[in-house]
Design an enzyme around this catalytic site. Structure first.
Site, PDB file in Angstrom:
ATOM      1  N   TYR A   1       0.834  -1.136  -0.172  1.00 41.15           N
ATOM      2  CA  TYR A   1      -0.067   0.118   0.061  1.00 41.15           C
ATOM      3  C   TYR A   1       0.946   1.205  -0.129  1.00 41.15           C
ATOM      4  O   TYR A   1       1.811   1.367   0.668  1.00 41.15           O
ATOM      5  CB  TYR A   1      -0.818   0.221   1.157  1.00 41.15           C
ATOM      6  CG  TYR A   1      -1.674   1.315   1.398  1.00 41.15           C
ATOM      7  CD1 TYR A   1      -2.938   1.388   0.371  1.00 41.15           C
ATOM      8  CD2 TYR A   1      -1.517   2.072   2.402  1.00 41.15           C
ATOM      9  CE1 TYR A   1      -3.827   2.365   0.467  1.00 41.15           C
ATOM     10  CE2 TYR A   1      -2.532   3.242   2.495  1.00 41.15           C
ATOM     11  CZ  TYR A   1      -3.432   3.596   1.391  1.00 41.15           C
ATOM     12  OH  TYR A   1      -4.466   4.493   1.612  1.00 41.15           O
TER      13      TYR A   1
ATOM     14  N   ASP B   1       9.307   3.009  -0.003  1.00 43.78           N
ATOM     15  CA  ASP B   1       8.104   3.387   0.893  1.00 43.78           C
ATOM     16  C   ASP B   1       8.355   3.285   2.164  1.00 43.78           C
ATOM     17  O   ASP B   1       7.926   2.041   2.772  1.00 43.78           O
ATOM     18  CB  ASP B   1       6.823   2.918   0.233  1.00 43.78           C
ATOM     19  CG  ASP B   1       5.523   3.550   1.058  1.00 43.78           C
ATOM     20  OD1 ASP B   1       5.854   4.358   2.304  1.00 43.78           O
ATOM     21  OD2 ASP B   1       4.428   3.491   0.653  1.00 43.78           O
TER      22      ASP B   1
ATOM     23  N   LYS C   1       3.701   8.742   9.102  1.00 44.08           N
ATOM     24  CA  LYS C   1       3.620   8.163  10.306  1.00 44.08           C
ATOM     25  C   LYS C   1       4.592   8.817  11.352  1.00 44.08           C
ATOM     26  O   LYS C   1       4.274   9.750  11.964  1.00 44.08           O
ATOM     27  CB  LYS C   1       3.415   6.447  10.224  1.00 44.08           C
ATOM     28  CG  LYS C   1       2.506   6.274   9.429  1.00 44.08           C
ATOM     29  CD  LYS C   1       2.197   4.764   9.158  1.00 44.08           C
ATOM     30  CE  LYS C   1       0.893   4.738   8.490  1.00 44.08           C
ATOM     31  NZ  LYS C   1       0.714   3.835   7.359  1.00 44.08           N
TER      32      LYS C   1
HETATM   33  C1  LIG Z   1       0.227   4.293   5.720  1.00 43.52           C
HETATM   34  C2  LIG Z   1       0.965   4.279   4.589  1.00 43.52           C
HETATM   35  C3  LIG Z   1       0.925   5.153   3.457  1.00 43.52           C
HETATM   36  C4  LIG Z   1      -0.102   6.207   3.304  1.00 43.52           C
HETATM   37  O1  LIG Z   1      -0.096   7.201   4.050  1.00 43.52           O
HETATM   38  P1  LIG Z   1      -1.239   8.032   4.683  1.00 43.52           P
HETATM   39  O2  LIG Z   1      -0.579   9.100   5.710  1.00 43.52           O
HETATM   40  O3  LIG Z   1      -2.314   7.268   5.416  1.00 43.52           O
HETATM   41  O4  LIG Z   1      -1.748   8.761   3.565  1.00 43.52           O
HETATM   42  C5  LIG Z   1       1.673   4.940   2.661  1.00 43.52           C
HETATM   43  N1  LIG Z   1       2.505   3.818   2.429  1.00 43.52           N
HETATM   44  C6  LIG Z   1       2.718   2.961   3.467  1.00 43.52           C
HETATM   45  C7  LIG Z   1       3.761   1.977   3.386  1.00 43.52           C
HETATM   46  C8  LIG Z   1       1.929   3.380   4.744  1.00 43.52           C
HETATM   47  O5  LIG Z   1       1.948   2.098   5.511  1.00 43.52           O
END
Ligand SMILES: *Cc1c(COP(=O)(O)O)cnc(C)c1O
Length: 428
Positions: A144, A239, A267
């Site tokens: 994701y 990511d 995060k």
């Molecule tokens: C949470 C997450 C996102 C998205 O971040 P948001 O602040 O919710 O838009 C993207 N990549 C990874 C790996 C994530 O865990």
């Protein structure tokens, strides 16, 4: 436990907010029942609107790595708020947090702050395309990267290399530029690259997957991606929205010893306020406006409250590097305890763990990619989730999520959690 007030609040919310929530997993669709409304939180505990105390294993999906309402973070935000909450002009604190982040993370010279992980990943891909002059990207099924269009693509049956949109509203044209591969399958990535010669701008990956439960990469997989990217002039985008400032000071790059070209954050970097960021070496970052032609902007980017929270959080992590070892030790203790408890009742399971990310899959075989994660028994997970909740333990309401361990957890909290697993396992 009683959730009368939560249920009433959920009914009211549903009238004016789609599904009653501002982000879908919060609605408990995957596990059934009504979501719990939180009133406040401190350290490792949530206190809900009915007065129940829950031990929190979600921690706002990662940011609260030092526990809720951490004094250093809260004080920093309060101090800043009194001096004005937004200017849309440069402030010194943006340079302070940028310099600190650059000093903690390998392979980055410059960083730009945005407001979410979604924005960070979306902007990283635009930068990769602008820098390489190529259009296509490779992503992995089950990873994701936020909800922007190019990432909401999953494998259609059989058609592994051509994405089809995962959500109405994502156009076929966008989907066609996203090529899908299987996590931990380097041969497949190689064959996708070979059939799209000189067309791929970047490979984007969660270096430790956390959005299909926790799935560690094999060592040769990430090294293999690095080598393929070098040969074919493709940028490797890590990511690290979940793993950054969680697995180590320098995130997964440091822990796993593999170098990325662009890194995205979210995060933890915001300490619980809305922050994302993307970073790379200077020659790549200088392609961004106003220095270069790749456009990216944000009215609230670098917001002083958000920067204050993030700076306080990163400072804590930078000055107490033992935190990462402490987190990993606690997570290992939890892993062993849960494994023993499930075994005592012969519950089929596979537990994956890297650092302070852990997930319990009710699956017989090793969980190494999206398909093997999807083999888990969801009915068992639902019972497990509600059983744990009844015992005051709040885990993510979906089998496809990692648990986020916070350093505020004590060994007594972990023992309480493991004792709950013993109780719940008898009914699975
Ligand atoms: C949470 C997450 C996102 C998205 O971040 P948001 O602040 O919710 O838009 C993207 N990549 C990874 C790996 C994530 O865990």
């Amino acid at each position: 436990m009683i959730y009368k007030r939560s249920s009433a609040l959920f009914s009211a919310a549903q009238k004016v907010i789609p599904g009653g929530v501002n982000s879908p997993v919060r609605a408990f669709k995957a596990v059934g029942g009504d979501p719990i409304f939180v009133k406040e939180a401190k350290g490792a505990y949530l206190y809900d609107e009915d007065g129940n105390r829950l031990i929190d294993y979600i921690n706002s999906w990662g940011p609260m790595i030092l526990g809720h309402a951490h004094p250093a973070v809260v004080d920093a935000v309060i101090d800043k708020a009194k001096k004005g909450t937004s200017f849309g002009m440069p402030t010194e604190i943006e340079t302070q947090i940028a310099a600190l982040a650059v000093s903690m993370v390998p392979n980055i010279d410059k960083i730009r702050f945005v407001n979410s992980g979604t924005e960070a990943c979306m902007s990283a891909v635009r930068l990769a395309r602008g820098y390489t002059g190529k259009d296509k990207i490779i992503k992995f099924a089950g990873c994701y990267h936020g909800h922007s269009d190019s990432f909401l693509i999953q494998a259609g049956s059989g058609a592994v290399t051509f994405g089809s949109p995962n959500s109405p509203g994502v156009t076929q044209g966008t989907a066609q530029d996203t090529l899908l591969a299987r996590y931990n399958d380097i041969a497949q990535v190689e064959s996708i690259i070979n059939s799209n010669k000189d067309e791929i701008a970047c490979i984007i990956i969660e270096p430790v997957a956390g959005n299909m439960g926790c799935i560690p990469p094999t060592k040769s997989f990430l090294k293999g991606l690095r080598a393929l990217c070098d040969i074919h002039n493709i940028l490797l985008v890590f990511d690290e929205v979940m793993t950054g400032f969680r697995l180590a000071k320098g995130g997964a790059q440091e822990l796993l010893g593999v170098d990325a070209d662009i890194v995205t954050f979210g995060k933890v970097i915001g300490g619980g306020l809305p922050v994302g960021a993307f970073a790379a070496r200077e020659e790549i970052m200088n392609h961004l406006a106003p220095l270069g032609p790749v456009y990216q902007a944000g009215t609230l980017s670098g917001n002083p409250l958000a920067m204050a929270a993030g700076l306080a959080m990163l400072t804590e992590l930078n000055e107490n590097p033992n935190i990462f070892k402490s987190l990993a030790d606690k997570t290992e203790y939890l892993h062993k305890g849960i494994a023993k408890a499930l075994k005592s009742h012969d519950v089929t399971n596979t537990i994956n763990r890297v650092g302070s990310m852990i997930s319990v899959h009710f699956a017989k075989d090793a969980v190494v990619d999206f398909d093997t994660a999807a083999n888990g028994n969801n009915d068992t997970f639902k019972k497990f989730f509600h059983g744990m909740l009844d015992n005051g333990i709040y885990i993510a309401p979906s089998a496809f999520e990692t648990w986020f361990i916070t350093d505020a957890l004590t060994y007594e909290d972990l023992d309480e959690t493991i004792a709950a697993v013993y109780k719940v396992a008898g009914d699975l």
